[in-house]
Design an enzyme around this catalytic site. Structure first.
Site, mmCIF file in Angstrom:
data_model
loop_
_atom_site.group_PDB
_atom_site.id
_atom_site.type_symbol
_atom_site.label_atom_id
_atom_site.label_comp_id
_atom_site.label_asym_id
_atom_site.label_seq_id
_atom_site.Cartn_x
_atom_site.Cartn_y
_atom_site.Cartn_z
ATOM 1 N N ASP A 112 -6.158 18.760 -16.445
ATOM 2 C CA ASP A 112 -6.394 17.524 -17.018
ATOM 3 C C ASP A 112 -5.742 17.424 -18.451
ATOM 4 O O ASP A 112 -6.452 18.083 -19.380
ATOM 5 C CB ASP A 112 -7.983 17.111 -17.028
ATOM 6 C CG ASP A 112 -8.310 15.684 -17.451
ATOM 7 O OD1 ASP A 112 -7.454 15.290 -18.201
ATOM 8 O OD2 ASP A 112 -9.590 15.336 -17.009
ATOM 9 N N ARG A 146 0.903 -0.977 -0.069
ATOM 10 C CA ARG A 146 0.122 0.061 0.024
ATOM 11 C C ARG A 146 0.857 1.193 -0.065
ATOM 12 O O ARG A 146 0.606 2.277 -0.484
ATOM 13 C CB ARG A 146 -0.881 -0.094 1.239
ATOM 14 C CG ARG A 146 -1.979 1.245 1.230
ATOM 15 C CD ARG A 146 -3.169 0.905 2.326
ATOM 16 N NE ARG A 146 -2.688 0.338 3.270
ATOM 17 C CZ ARG A 146 -2.168 0.832 4.675
ATOM 18 N NH1 ARG A 146 -1.883 2.114 4.487
ATOM 19 N NH2 ARG A 146 -2.042 0.256 5.584
ATOM 20 N N TYR A 204 -15.151 17.441 -18.450
ATOM 21 C CA TYR A 204 -15.714 16.088 -18.333
ATOM 22 C C TYR A 204 -16.935 16.022 -17.318
ATOM 23 O O TYR A 204 -16.623 16.369 -16.136
ATOM 24 C CB TYR A 204 -14.428 15.279 -17.861
ATOM 25 C CG TYR A 204 -14.858 13.974 -17.463
ATOM 26 C CD1 TYR A 204 -15.713 12.972 -18.336
ATOM 27 C CD2 TYR A 204 -14.467 13.274 -16.191
ATOM 28 C CE1 TYR A 204 -16.141 11.741 -17.806
ATOM 29 C CE2 TYR A 204 -14.922 12.142 -15.681
ATOM 30 C CZ TYR A 204 -15.461 11.343 -16.535
ATOM 31 O OH TYR A 204 -15.906 10.015 -16.195
ATOM 32 N N LYS A 220 -6.905 5.701 -20.682
ATOM 33 C CA LYS A 220 -7.150 6.345 -21.970
ATOM 34 C C LYS A 220 -5.661 6.119 -22.741
ATOM 35 O O LYS A 220 -5.356 4.973 -23.112
ATOM 36 C CB LYS A 220 -7.315 7.682 -22.284
ATOM 37 C CG LYS A 220 -8.648 7.946 -21.104
ATOM 38 C CD LYS A 220 -9.833 7.175 -21.189
ATOM 39 C CE LYS A 220 -11.108 7.673 -20.516
ATOM 40 N NZ LYS A 220 -10.958 7.601 -19.080
#
Length: 378
Positions: A171, A47, A99, A196
């Site tokens: 972004d 983690r 978005y 993406k």
């Protein structure tokens, strides 16, 4: 190294135990302590860190020119981490054409949590200047925007932000680090949906935030990863890094195909408009030419006759697939207004296209036959 070399080499090295050029996938959740109780090899618990995650984060930081990258299990997790690193009462400015998932999570969670969020036309600098306040903590940008492909002037935005000591986030999913370098333009942190173009094959999810040196949000972003457990699996880290190996070649093909499609269809009589910043006729072309190195693989077109005709065009395609997401090898089309909800600013006739790696003539012919099937439009 040049970016074309970085995508191949950054973060990777020959495996010392075997000489393998391809990195191993480290699924271990825990790592051995030295006799003194420390961890000389840098990993203690998965983690906190993992060799595959380190390889990916080093690569992303180098590609964007940042101090470090923090990865997450999705692009939305990366967005969530950024806004969770703020404090209730902070003033935040966000584009009204960004978005739709960003707007949804801000309205459903963070505004109720206490963030003071305003949605503005970020492309208009006078509107940004009008809404800036002494307590503005973060300006979120998205350029080109999703799905209208509107450009935001990052240098000018950062100059205005500096007047009130606000941070600027960008972004950069559509452009990728090869197409646009926000940190070099003054931005403080860059977000990616690794799902993406970075991964590039429509087969995994991931997100990342790359920060410049001294960014005030960095400790909170790292805490969201290690304390909240928002971590990518070793396999997904390995696959994203493998996808980046071909990013230069893929992005050039995506961009070349998008330009070919946009050029061929921009004057089609069934279209009201076609948005692509690479077109000289596009309102954002001059800014994109200064700010971007590649114009990207995304475009959107507005069909005459509204939603019914837009659905007719999408349903009449034979090669292009109707599906959400972008950045994969296959060309995808989607009617955005029907999925964005009540706050959508997308025209009802708009179709967003993620242009893939197929032969561009096949894509043009498929779109043209479907648009032609509409017949004369009023």
């Amino acid at each position: 190294m040049n970016k074309d070399s970085q995508v191949v080499h950054s973060g990777l090295q020959v495996e010392p135990s075997s000489g393998a050029l391809v990195p191993a996938i480290h699924t271990a959740t825990t790592f051995e302590r030295a006799e003194e109780g420390d961890y000389p090899l840098g990993h203690d618990y998965s983690r906190t860190s993992n060799p595959n995650r380190t390889q990916l984060e080093v690569c992303l930081a180098e590609l964007e020119g940042g101090e470090q990258a923090i990865t997450y299990p999705s692009g939305m997790a990366a967005i969530f981490a950024v806004f969770s690193s703020l404090t209730p009462g902070d003033h935040v400015l966000v584009p009204n054409d960004a978005y739709s998932g960003l707007g949804k999570v801000l309205r459903s969670h963070f505004m109720a949590w206490g963030l003071d969020v305003e949605f503005i036309d970020m492309a208009r600098l006078e509107e940004l200047e009008h809404h800036l306040r002494p307590d503005t903590r973060l300006i979120w940008t998205e350029t080109p925007s999703n799905p209208l492909l509107v450009m935001t002037d990052l240098q000018a935005t950062c100059k205005l932000a500096a007047e009130v000591r606000a941070l600027v986030a960008c972004d950069n999913t559509f452009a990728t680090p090869l197409g646009q370098r926000p940190l070099e333009l003054g931005v403080d942190l860059v977000m990616h949906s690794c799902t993406k173009y970075l991964a590039g094959h429509s087969d995994l999810m991931g997100g990342a935030v790359v920060v410049r040196s001294g960014c005030a949000l960095t400790p909170g972003l790292r805490d969201m990863q290690t304390l909240a457990g928002l971590v990518l699996s070793p396999m997904d880290c390995w696959m994203i890094r493998r996808g980046i190996l071909t990013l230069s070649a893929r992005m050039q093909r995506h961009c070349d195909n998008a330009m070919a499609v946009a050029t061929a269809l921009q004057d089609h009589p069934a279209l009201i408009d076609l948005h692509y910043p690479g077109l000289p006729s596009d309102p954002g072309h001059a800014l994109a030419s200064r700010q971007m190195h590649l114009f990207g693989g995304m475009l959107s077109m507005v069909v005459q006759g509204g939603q019914d005709n837009a659905f007719g065009v999408a349903n009449g395609l034979r090669l292009i697939k109707r599906a959400t997401s972008l950045g994969g090898p296959e060309t995808l089309i989607e009617h955005r207004a029907s999925i964005e909800g009540e706050h959508s600013v997308s025209p009802v006739g708009l179709l967003r296209l993620s242009i893939g790696l197929e032969d561009p003539n096949d894509l043009i012919n498929d779109l043209r036959q479907s648009l032609d099937a509409l017949g004369p439009t009023s």
